[in-house]
Design a protein around this motif. Structure first.
Motif: not given
Ligand code: AMP
Ligand code: GLY
Length: 423
Positions: A5-9, A30-31, A47-48
């Motif tokens: 999963v790309v993103g982090g919010g 998760a990235l 970072k995304a």
């Protein structure tokens, strides 16, 4: 299955928690993820928007499926790059993500295919834009063409504000190259509705509708933010509005993208305004909304991974996407001062969540086993219940049990929706 999963919010936390409900899921990377997501996925500091870094990670790890959620990597072609490695993805290709990446593109698309939206003019020259604005009516809406961290829309109440906005965007380039072109748009009025949809490029299946609360303070005052809370379903999205949107907006958009050779596969977000002349498109996003996802996914009865695989394999059908009755509310806890200056680094204490409650972490890091605030929007307290009123009460009760210094939340998430329902 091993999923990247790309993103982090908070949105990604909601997506990850939903994906984990499928027993086939062995591992989620998760990235970059965040300190809260770390409880549900293995997080790596890539970072995304670092497409090269994401590709390098995907080459070095066994990834069976990738879900790319934020706008930046999608517009930069992250899905194209991962598919080149042979990894199937959920998310649009670069040539379709332009529907969010360029407001001039999406406006031209709507005009060409007769999709209802605000009238507008495109400008690449500041003086011409100013002359046009001076001859027109106020308020006027000025939009930077490209991505601008959700800040590229200015509603100018008078000539002075309009001239300042054009100069800042086009001459001072406050949003960089995103301001090379601007749109000057007719000011529309009416309640706003967010509708996220799944589409495989042919079939489009809307998810439960939602309402965002973009302003920082109660009564929709203060600065625009990424979103201070959400509720679902949105009472303004009635059955008849939904039918009209499907016929005039959702299907025509998906078909238009296909005809243009830009087949859109993934989550297409329709930002709508229900004007006195019917629903019109305010904006398209090429991704799940944040914090809309935090209220939509808890109401999803069907399996998210199965839907995402069907979208990727172009075999989506409406019966695959079922939502529960009832309602959901998300109250965002932010760092006091957001969206401007704020302090971070405060320890967060979280209660145990009960049935039909979720806490999605957006801006937090882990340090020595402690969860510390690290962003503007820190987390979302989410509850679902049989009706909106009780979902709101439960979400606020949950938010009251979460503590960190400097926390700020709006106290009126969902009140406008309750009023619309006559409650
Ligand atoms: P956007 O970033 O495109 O979602 O725009 C941010 C906000 O600006 C929207 O949620 C609306 O409240 C407002 N907005 C955008 N376009 C218009 C318009 N044509 N008329 C009135 N309000 C608008
Ligand atoms: N909540 C608005 C968005 O995700 O763009």
């Amino acid at each position: 299955m091993k999923i990247l999963v790309v993103g982090g919010g908070g949105r990604e936390h909601a997506v990850i928690k939903s994906l984990k409900k499928n027993a086939k899921v062995e591992k989620i990377y998760a990235l970059p993820g965040n300190g809260g997501i770390a409880a549900d996925a293995e997080c790596f500091p890539v970072k995304a928007n670092d497409i090269e870094g994401i590709v390098a990670f995907a080459k070095a790890h066994p990834v069976d499926f990738a879900v790319v959620t934020p706008d930046d990597p999608l517009v930069l072609g992250c899905v194209d790059a991962l598919e080149e490695l042979g990894i199937p993805c959920f998310g649009p290709h670069k040539n379709a993500a332009i529907i969010e990446g360029s407001k001039v593109f999406s406006k031209n698309l709507m005009h060409k295919y007769g999709i209802p939206t605000a009238k507008s003019q495109t400008f690449t020259n500041a003086e011409e834009a100013i002359a046009y604005l001076k001859a027109g009516e106020f308020p006027a809406v000025i939009k930077a063409d490209g991505l601008a961290l959700g800040k590229g829309v200015i509603i100018a109440q008078n000539e002075e504000e309009a001239v300042n906005a054009v100069r800042e965007i086009m001459c001072d380039k406050v949003f960089g190259a995103s301001g090379n072109s601007i749109l000057v748009e007719e000011f529309l009025t009416g309640p706003e509705v967010s509708v996220l949809s799944f589409t495989d490029g042919k079939t489009v299946v809307p998810m439960v509708s939602s309402m965002d609360h973009k302003r920082a303070h109660d009564n929709d005052e203060g600065l625009n933010t990424g979103g201070m809370g959400t509720i679902a379903p949105n009472p303004y999205f009635t059955k008849s509005v939904a039918k009209e949107c499907m016929e005039k907006i959702f299907l025509p958009t998906v078909q238009a993208m296909k005809t243009e050779g830009r087949t859109f596969k993934g989550c297409l977000y329709f930002g709508l305004m229900i004007t006195p002349k019917g629903p019109k498109v305010i904006e398209y996003n090429c991704r799940f909304g944040d914090p809309e996802t935090q209220v939509v996914l808890p109401l999803l009865e069907s399996d998210l991974l199965e839907i995402m695989l069907a979208v990727n394999e172009e075999r989506l059908s409406p019966d695959m996407v079922k939502f529960k009755d009832g309602a959901a509310c998300c109250v965002v806890l932010a760092s006091n001062g957001y969206p401007q200056k704020y302090k971070t680094g405060y320890e967060i204490t979280l209660p145990k969540t009960g049935e039909n409650e979720e806490i999605y972490i957006a801006g937090a890091k882990l340090e020595d086993g402690k969860l510390l605030t690290s962003g503007g929007r820190v987390l979302g307290a989410v509850a679902t219940d049989k009706d909106l009123k009780s979902a709101i009460t439960k979400a606020y009760a949950l938010s009251d049990k979460i503590h960190f210094e400097n926390a700020y939340k709006r106290s009126d998430i969902g009140q406008r929706a309750l009023k619309a329902k006559g409650e």
